[in-house]
Motif scaffolding. Structure first.
Motif, PDB file in Angstrom:
ATOM      1  N   ILE A  88       0.960  -1.338  -0.172  1.00  0.00           N
ATOM      2  CA  ILE A  88       0.004   0.017   0.029  1.00  0.00           C
ATOM      3  C   ILE A  88       0.953   1.274   0.147  1.00  0.00           C
ATOM      4  N   ARG A  89       0.888   1.854  -1.114  1.00  0.00           N
ATOM      5  CA  ARG A  89       1.919   3.030  -1.165  1.00  0.00           C
ATOM      6  C   ARG A  89       1.312   4.399  -0.925  1.00  0.00           C
ATOM      7  N   GLU A  90      -0.029   4.557  -1.141  1.00  0.00           N
ATOM      8  CA  GLU A  90      -0.877   5.756  -1.050  1.00  0.00           C
ATOM      9  C   GLU A  90      -2.076   5.474  -0.160  1.00  0.00           C
ATOM     10  N   ILE A  91      -2.360   6.456   0.762  1.00  0.00           N
ATOM     11  CA  ILE A  91      -3.602   6.322   1.615  1.00  0.00           C
ATOM     12  C   ILE A  91      -4.289   7.727   1.236  1.00  0.00           C
ATOM     13  N   ALA A  92      -5.463   7.801   0.924  1.00  0.00           N
ATOM     14  CA  ALA A  92      -5.989   9.374   0.716  1.00  0.00           C
ATOM     15  C   ALA A  92      -7.185   9.330   1.417  1.00  0.00           C
ATOM     16  N   ILE A  93      -7.784  10.226   1.895  1.00  0.00           N
ATOM     17  CA  ILE A  93      -9.231  10.276   2.730  1.00  0.00           C
ATOM     18  C   ILE A  93      -9.931  11.533   2.063  1.00  0.00           C
ATOM     19  N   THR A  94     -11.317  11.230   1.908  1.00  0.00           N
ATOM     20  CA  THR A  94     -12.395  12.230   1.490  1.00  0.00           C
ATOM     21  C   THR A  94     -13.092  12.334   2.574  1.00  0.00           C
ATOM     22  N   THR A  95     -13.177  13.613   3.151  1.00  0.00           N
ATOM     23  CA  THR A  95     -13.903  13.925   4.346  1.00  0.00           C
ATOM     24  C   THR A  95     -14.701  15.496   4.190  1.00  0.00           C
ATOM     25  N   ASN A  96     -15.704  15.427   4.984  1.00  0.00           N
ATOM     26  CA  ASN A  96     -16.494  16.854   4.788  1.00  0.00           C
ATOM     27  C   ASN A  96     -15.720  18.069   5.964  1.00  0.00           C
ATOM     28  N   GLY A  97     -15.065  17.654   6.341  1.00  0.00           N
ATOM     29  CA  GLY A  97     -14.077  18.566   7.260  1.00  0.00           C
ATOM     30  C   GLY A  97     -14.853  18.957   8.686  1.00  0.00           C
ATOM     31  N   VAL A  98     -15.679  18.518   8.821  1.00  0.00           N
ATOM     32  CA  VAL A  98     -16.497  18.863  10.373  1.00  0.00           C
ATOM     33  C   VAL A  98     -15.674  18.369  11.394  1.00  0.00           C
ATOM     34  N   LEU A  99     -14.892  17.092  11.189  1.00  0.00           N
ATOM     35  CA  LEU A  99     -14.298  16.491  12.184  1.00  0.00           C
ATOM     36  C   LEU A  99     -12.741  16.426  12.029  1.00  0.00           C
ATOM     37  N   THR A 100     -12.367  17.090  11.135  1.00  0.00           N
ATOM     38  CA  THR A 100     -11.010  16.644  10.544  1.00  0.00           C
ATOM     39  C   THR A 100      -9.840  17.445  11.265  1.00  0.00           C
ATOM     40  N   HIS A 101     -10.265  18.738  11.630  1.00  0.00           N
ATOM     41  CA  HIS A 101      -9.086  19.561  12.094  1.00  0.00           C
ATOM     42  C   HIS A 101      -8.431  18.896  13.279  1.00  0.00           C
ATOM     43  N   GLN A 102      -8.847  18.207  14.159  1.00  0.00           N
ATOM     44  CA  GLN A 102      -8.345  17.604  15.242  1.00  0.00           C
ATOM     45  C   GLN A 102      -7.349  16.438  14.787  1.00  0.00           C
ATOM     46  N   HIS A 103      -7.689  15.826  13.683  1.00  0.00           N
ATOM     47  CA  HIS A 103      -6.761  14.697  13.350  1.00  0.00           C
ATOM     48  C   HIS A 103      -5.401  15.021  12.451  1.00  0.00           C
ATOM     49  N   ILE A 104      -5.479  16.453  12.082  1.00  0.00           N
ATOM     50  CA  ILE A 104      -4.566  16.615  11.121  1.00  0.00           C
ATOM     51  C   ILE A 104      -3.121  16.520  11.463  1.00  0.00           C
ATOM     52  N   PRO A 105      -2.548  16.641  12.770  1.00  0.00           N
ATOM     53  CA  PRO A 105      -1.077  16.217  12.900  1.00  0.00           C
ATOM     54  C   PRO A 105      -0.870  14.890  13.070  1.00  0.00           C
ATOM     55  N   GLY A 106      -2.149  14.110  13.304  1.00  0.00           N
ATOM     56  CA  GLY A 106      -2.153  12.808  13.477  1.00  0.00           C
ATOM     57  C   GLY A 106      -1.666  12.215  11.929  1.00  0.00           C
ATOM     58  N   LEU A 107      -2.550  12.628  11.061  1.00  0.00           N
ATOM     59  CA  LEU A 107      -2.567  12.198   9.719  1.00  0.00           C
ATOM     60  C   LEU A 107      -1.135  12.363   9.297  1.00  0.00           C
ATOM     61  N   GLN A 108      -0.779  13.694   9.526  1.00  0.00           N
ATOM     62  CA  GLN A 108       0.800  14.075   9.162  1.00  0.00           C
ATOM     63  C   GLN A 108       1.767  13.186   9.452  1.00  0.00           C
ATOM     64  N   ALA A 109       1.568  12.756  10.802  1.00  0.00           N
ATOM     65  CA  ALA A 109       2.728  11.917  11.448  1.00  0.00           C
ATOM     66  C   ALA A 109       2.498  10.476  11.093  1.00  0.00           C
ATOM     67  N   LEU A 110       1.349  10.145  10.221  1.00  0.00           N
ATOM     68  CA  LEU A 110       1.441   8.914   9.666  1.00  0.00           C
ATOM     69  C   LEU A 110       1.713   8.973   7.971  1.00  0.00           C
ATOM     70  N   GLY A 111       2.044  10.217   7.599  1.00  0.00           N
ATOM     71  CA  GLY A 111       2.421  10.338   6.124  1.00  0.00           C
ATOM     72  C   GLY A 111       1.278  10.530   5.531  1.00  0.00           C
ATOM     73  N   ILE A 112       0.252  10.505   5.645  1.00  0.00           N
ATOM     74  CA  ILE A 112      -1.188  10.531   5.121  1.00  0.00           C
ATOM     75  C   ILE A 112      -1.525  11.933   4.728  1.00  0.00           C
ATOM     76  N   THR A 113      -1.118  12.484   3.379  1.00  0.00           N
ATOM     77  CA  THR A 113      -1.387  13.711   3.233  1.00  0.00           C
ATOM     78  C   THR A 113      -2.065  14.272   1.800  1.00  0.00           C
ATOM     79  N   HIS A 114      -2.736  13.208   1.379  1.00  0.00           N
ATOM     80  CA  HIS A 114      -3.756  13.534   0.312  1.00  0.00           C
ATOM     81  C   HIS A 114      -5.252  13.726   0.705  1.00  0.00           C
ATOM     82  N   ILE A 115      -5.632  14.668   0.841  1.00  0.00           N
ATOM     83  CA  ILE A 115      -6.858  14.961   1.512  1.00  0.00           C
ATOM     84  C   ILE A 115      -8.059  15.556   0.490  1.00  0.00           C
ATOM     85  N   ASN A 116      -9.244  14.953   0.321  1.00  0.00           N
ATOM     86  CA  ASN A 116     -10.241  15.546  -0.574  1.00  0.00           C
ATOM     87  C   ASN A 116     -11.265  16.213   0.444  1.00  0.00           C
TER      88      ASN A 116
END
Length: 321
Positions: A88-116
């Protein structure tokens, strides 16, 4: 490698992790929605088992969708487990943004950077009318934080006649000072409300022509298997994509498999569910042979799949975005 009946390689999975959503967008789902029981969803262990199997067959990209994926309990731990799957070389996430803010540092730490980010208006009152919820400020906070953390952001805008077509130029302006990709998507018939969908007035050509009234659009090369026609406005940092989701001009290069939160597989967005991998896993049956068989019966394009569709068109939130 997984291939379909038309010799197309399948290396991309769109996986819904929940049918629940904290918005009620009019083009996606009814205001009163009946959600499935938690026991009907794929468990974390089943998702990891499924993706491990698919990765061994050549799946290299996974997009996590919903509903709203951040409503799934323990999502960040699940993402970490998916990230650890070999192949698995890439994980991307599609979100409506309502709950996203609090998880951004954690996503970045995992190397998940592609967000729709799904965002169909830049006007607070109109946002409330479209989503039936008052969360515009929260979503914009998430967008600002995503950009501040240098995430690779795509804004998905569903273009709806007499709703938000007057905002196309405003959305395009977002690409001027930020490295954002704004993607205008043709409306589709998956609102889950049971009424007849008679087609669209705003197809991809009309969207492009409207943008050209205000801007010079420079055509960019389209990536292999891309659903979006890519453009940029000279001098802008970001770019613009137009997705012919109803016109279906990209079907010939489709490399996607869709899996719902309950394990149902679609080989085409417009087609029927073809099998349920959750049932296979729980009964101890092999997953890959069933998926290969389903792919070898895949329709040539979305129009054929729609003609063969035997049930009512679902809500997009049930299908998985």
């Amino acid at each position: 490698m997984l291939t379909d009946a038309h010799h197309r390689i399948i290396d991309y999975v769109r996986l819904s992790v929940t049918d629940r959503c904290n918005l009620r967008c009019t083009y996606c789902m009814p205001e009163q929605m009946r959600f499935v029981k938690s026991s009907a969803l794929l468990t974390d262990e089943e998702i990891v088992t499924l993706l491990q199997t698919l990765a061994r067959a050549g799946i290299s990209k996974v997009r996590i969708t919903g509903g709203e994926p951040f409503l799934r309990p323990g999502l960040m731990q699940l993402l970490a487990e998916i990230k650890a799957i070999p192949g698995i070389r890439e994980i991307a996430i599609t979100t409506n943004g309502v709950l996203t803010h609090q998880h951004i540092p954690g996503l970045q730490a995992l190397g998940i950077t592609h967000i729709n980010l799904s965002l169909d208006t830049l006007q607070p009152q109109r946002f409330r009318q479209i989503t039936r919820r008052d969360q515009f400020a929260t979503v914009m906070q998430s967008l600002e934080s995503l950009l501040a953390h240098q995430m690779k952001v795509k804004i998905n805008v569903v273009v709806m006649d007499n709703v938000n077509t007057d905002e196309l130029v405003s959305f395009a302006a977002l690409t001027r000072d930020q490295p954002i990709s704004v993607r205008f998507i043709e409306e589709m018939p998956f609102n889950g409300q049971g009424h007849t969908f008679s087609g669209i007035n705003w197809n991809y050509e009309k969207i492009l022509n409207t943008l050209r009234e205000q801007h010079t659009l420079h055509k960019l090369p389209d990536a292999p298997h891309a659903t979006a026609l890519q453009y940029c406005i000279p001098g802008h940092q970001g770019n613009i994509g137009v997705i012919p989701a109803y016109s279906r001009t990209f079907c010939g290069t489709c490399n996607r498999l869709r899996i719902s939160a309950t394990g149902s597989i679609k080989t085409c967005l417009y087609g029927n569910d073809v099998l349920n991998v959750k049932d296979l896993i729980r009964s101890g049956e092999a997953i890959l042979p069933a998926i290969r068989q389903a792919l070898h019966q895949r329709a040539v394009n979305g129009f054929e799949a729609e003609r063969l569709h035997t049930s009512a068109l679902e809500s997009m939130s049930v299908i998985g975005g």
